[in-house]
Design a protein around this motif. Structure first.
Motif, PDB file in Angstrom:
ATOM      1  N   GLU A 107       0.831  -1.212   0.000  1.00 18.31           N
ATOM      2  CA  GLU A 107       0.000   0.000   0.000  1.00 18.31           C
ATOM      3  C   GLU A 107       0.862   1.256   0.000  1.00 18.31           C
ATOM      4  OE1 GLU A 107      -3.015   1.978   3.218  1.00 18.31           O
ATOM      5  OE2 GLU A 107      -3.381  -0.129   2.711  1.00 18.31           O
ATOM      6  N   ILE A 108       1.922   1.248   0.811  1.00 23.09           N
ATOM      7  CA  ILE A 108       2.823   2.408   0.870  1.00 23.09           C
ATOM      8  C   ILE A 108       3.604   2.545  -0.435  1.00 23.09           C
ATOM      9  CG2 ILE A 108       4.869   3.334   2.026  1.00 23.09           C
ATOM     10  CD1 ILE A 108       3.746   2.063   4.621  1.00 23.09           C
ATOM     11  N   ALA A 109       3.990   1.422  -1.026  1.00 18.06           N
ATOM     12  CA  ALA A 109       4.695   1.470  -2.313  1.00 18.06           C
ATOM     13  C   ALA A 109       3.823   2.136  -3.370  1.00 18.06           C
ATOM     14  CB  ALA A 109       5.086   0.054  -2.741  1.00 18.06           C
ATOM     15  N   ARG A 110       2.545   1.810  -3.391  1.00 18.17           N
ATOM     16  CA  ARG A 110       1.633   2.447  -4.340  1.00 18.17           C
ATOM     17  C   ARG A 110       1.486   3.935  -4.037  1.00 18.17           C
ATOM     18  NH1 ARG A 110       2.301  -1.332  -7.938  1.00 18.17           N
ATOM     19  NH2 ARG A 110       0.847  -3.109  -7.885  1.00 18.17           N
ATOM     20  N   LEU A 111       1.374   4.261  -2.764  1.00 18.21           N
ATOM     21  CA  LEU A 111       1.222   5.652  -2.349  1.00 18.21           C
ATOM     22  C   LEU A 111       2.431   6.490  -2.732  1.00 18.21           C
ATOM     23  CD1 LEU A 111      -0.634   7.599  -0.663  1.00 18.21           C
ATOM     24  CD2 LEU A 111       0.715   6.912   1.340  1.00 18.21           C
ATOM     25  N   GLU A 112       3.615   5.899  -2.631  1.00 19.08           N
ATOM     26  CA  GLU A 112       4.860   6.626  -2.862  1.00 19.08           C
ATOM     27  C   GLU A 112       5.374   6.489  -4.295  1.00 19.08           C
ATOM     28  OE1 GLU A 112       6.720   8.608  -1.068  1.00 19.08           O
ATOM     29  OE2 GLU A 112       5.599   8.544   0.813  1.00 19.08           O
ATOM     30  N   GLY A 113       4.715   5.679  -5.109  1.00 20.09           N
ATOM     31  CA  GLY A 113       5.193   5.461  -6.464  1.00 20.09           C
ATOM     32  C   GLY A 113       6.473   4.657  -6.520  1.00 20.09           C
ATOM     33  N   ALA A 114       6.676   3.780  -5.568  1.00 22.69           N
ATOM     34  CA  ALA A 114       7.881   2.950  -5.541  1.00 22.69           C
ATOM     35  C   ALA A 114       7.772   1.829  -6.572  1.00 22.69           C
ATOM     36  CB  ALA A 114       8.095   2.368  -4.144  1.00 22.69           C
ATOM     37  N   ASP A 115       8.914   1.373  -7.042  1.00 19.03           N
ATOM     38  CA  ASP A 115       8.922   0.275  -8.005  1.00 19.03           C
ATOM     39  C   ASP A 115       9.513  -1.001  -7.420  1.00 19.03           C
ATOM     40  OD1 ASP A 115      11.446   1.354  -7.817  1.00 19.03           O
ATOM     41  OD2 ASP A 115      11.885   1.254  -9.959  1.00 19.03           O
ATOM     42  N   ALA A 116       9.793  -0.994  -6.100  1.00 15.23           N
ATOM     43  CA  ALA A 116      10.360  -2.187  -5.470  1.00 15.23           C
ATOM     44  C   ALA A 116      10.011  -2.222  -3.993  1.00 15.23           C
ATOM     45  CB  ALA A 116      11.873  -2.231  -5.651  1.00 15.23           C
ATOM     46  N   VAL A 117      10.058  -3.426  -3.447  1.00 14.66           N
ATOM     47  CA  VAL A 117       9.892  -3.633  -2.006  1.00 14.66           C
ATOM     48  C   VAL A 117      11.053  -4.504  -1.537  1.00 14.66           C
ATOM     49  CG1 VAL A 117       7.388  -3.353  -1.798  1.00 14.66           C
ATOM     50  CG2 VAL A 117       8.322  -5.538  -2.572  1.00 14.66           C
ATOM     51  N   ALA A 118      11.361  -4.419  -0.249  1.00 16.56           N
ATOM     52  CA  ALA A 118      12.487  -5.175   0.284  1.00 16.56           C
ATOM     53  C   ALA A 118      12.152  -5.690   1.676  1.00 16.56           C
ATOM     54  CB  ALA A 118      13.745  -4.310   0.340  1.00 16.56           C
TER      55      ALA A 118
END
Length: 409
Positions: A107-118
């Protein structure tokens, strides 16, 4: 292995040794923006100074979300209602915490426009699977960075050296090397002397339960109230999920209940030795099973035990976001409609002793069960029942006798 191009990554961050080093390592090796995310699932941390630590380690920002209520109502309690226990002992506290954390990470990745998770899971453990299956189910387009499977740091001693060399403050030391995971449902311990399953755990390792030998000599009696399988009260006082579990952890811990020593089969193919402290969860699990014993009919109860084992495997394996788990939840929901009532328990030196159970939907009928005289059950009826129930066995025995007679035996 080539390093994929990453612009912005959301890291599941605890502030402990592993994720503190990982944060700095990702910055060094990927040259990307790192956003740290910490989930409060009742691990007991104050989070004071955590943002400053994350920023000092290279994060651009830190998200902290209070997920305690969601953790219990949407993950722990559904698992409790299902009766899911992995390999006879483990109440799955870490197992269902991971998909919750990973879902908010997405959810935070979508909110921040991130392209990766770790994540900071090792390549030997179960948690890497739980995180990454959740990522696949909810955001298959995101890249996944798993440093433990990529770097050349061989163990936690080398991580400590890495942290010291870069001025990263960590709480672990070479003499305090346990790997722990804590939330409202349990506290797990791995590593150290536990790597030898013959070695008795060091008493100093335990943090939320006293030893049964040191528990009070006088037992305490408590009453847990349920509504449709959900725990809702303690000693007649309504309580919300967080307050109830927190209170039971304290009471249970004081009486030494809920210690579990388990050699378990990890999903990745190896056995591991871990110790779990789960006083509140153990109390609720025992109480829930006792209430089901008087509210569920025989066929439903027995079949639910089969479902419980499959449910436990799904949760342990990280397959929370699957159609099968949702389908099993639908079955569980039907079974829990009559599971309303109260259970009385005695806690004494590590033991949880049921002393009473009652429900407005109880199927227990004293008139049928009594050994005294009654006018609701004709004992002579049992003869016909036994004759019919045993008929297949009788037919088989007669056929065997005939066959053996023909063979001259």
């Amino acid at each position: 292995m080539s390093t994929p191009e990453v612009n912005k990554v959301v890291l599941a961050y605890s502030g402990g040794l592993d994720t503190s080093v990982i944060l700095a390592w990702i910055k060094e090796h990927y040259g990307c923006e790192v956003i740290a995310f910490t989930a409060d699932v009742g691990q007991g941390d104050s989070f004071e100074g955590l943002e400053a630590k994350a920023l000092a380690s290279g994060a651009s920002k830190l998200y902290v979300r209070d997920l305690k209520e969601e953790f219990l109502t949407k993950y722990a309690f559904p698992t409790l209602r299902a009766g899911a226990v992995y390999e006879r002992k483990y109440l799955l506290g870490t197992s269902f915490a991971r998909p919750l954390i990973a879902s908010h990470q997405v959810e935070i990745a979508r909110l921040e426009g991130a392209d990766a998770v770790a994540h900071g899971c090792t390549g030997k453990g179960n948690d890497q699977v739980r995180f990454e299956l959740t990522f696949q189910a909810l955001a298959p387009d995101l890249k996944v960075i798993a440093p433990w499977r990529q770097w050349d740091l061989g163990g936690r001693e080398e991580l400590l050296e890495y942290a010291v060399a870069r001025g990263i403050p960590v709480s672990q030391s070479k003499t305090n090397i346990y790997s722990r995971d804590q939330n409202l449902w349990h506290l797990s311990h791995e590593g150290g002397e536990l790597e030898d399953p013959w070695q008795e755990p060091n008493e100093a390792m335990y943090q939320i339960t006293v030893s049964p030998e040191e528990a009070p000599d006088k037992p305490v009696e408590i009453v847990i109230g349920f509504e449709q399988g959900y725990p809702v009260s303690l000693d007649g006082t309504p309580m919300g999920p967080v307050e109830l579990v927190t209170t039971l952890n304290k009471i249970g811990g004081e009486h030494g209940v809920g210690r579990i020593d388990l050699v378990e089969n990890r999903l990745v193919g190896m056995k591991s030795h871990g110790v779990y402290e789960q006083p509140g969860a153990a109390i609720l699990s025992t109480a829930h099973k006792e209430l089901e014993s008087i509210t569920l009919d025989r066929e439903t109860l027995h079949y639910k035990d089969l479902v419980a084992q499959k449910y436990a495997e799904l949760v342990y394996d990280g397959r929370w976001f699957t159609p099968l788990r949702e389908a099993l939840d639908a079955f569980v929901e039907v079974t829990q409609q009559p599971v309303t009532g109260e259970v009385r328990l005695k806690l004494y030196k590590g033991n949880i002793i049921p002393t009473g159970r009652k429900s407005p939907y109880s199927l227990y009928h004293e008139g049928f069960a009594t050994f005294g005289a009654d006018d609701v059950y004709n004992q002579a009826d049992a003869k016909g029942f036994i004759n019919l129930f045993g008929l297949p066995m009788k037919v088989a025995a007669l056929a065997k006798q005939k066959r053996e007679g023909a063979d001259g035996k």
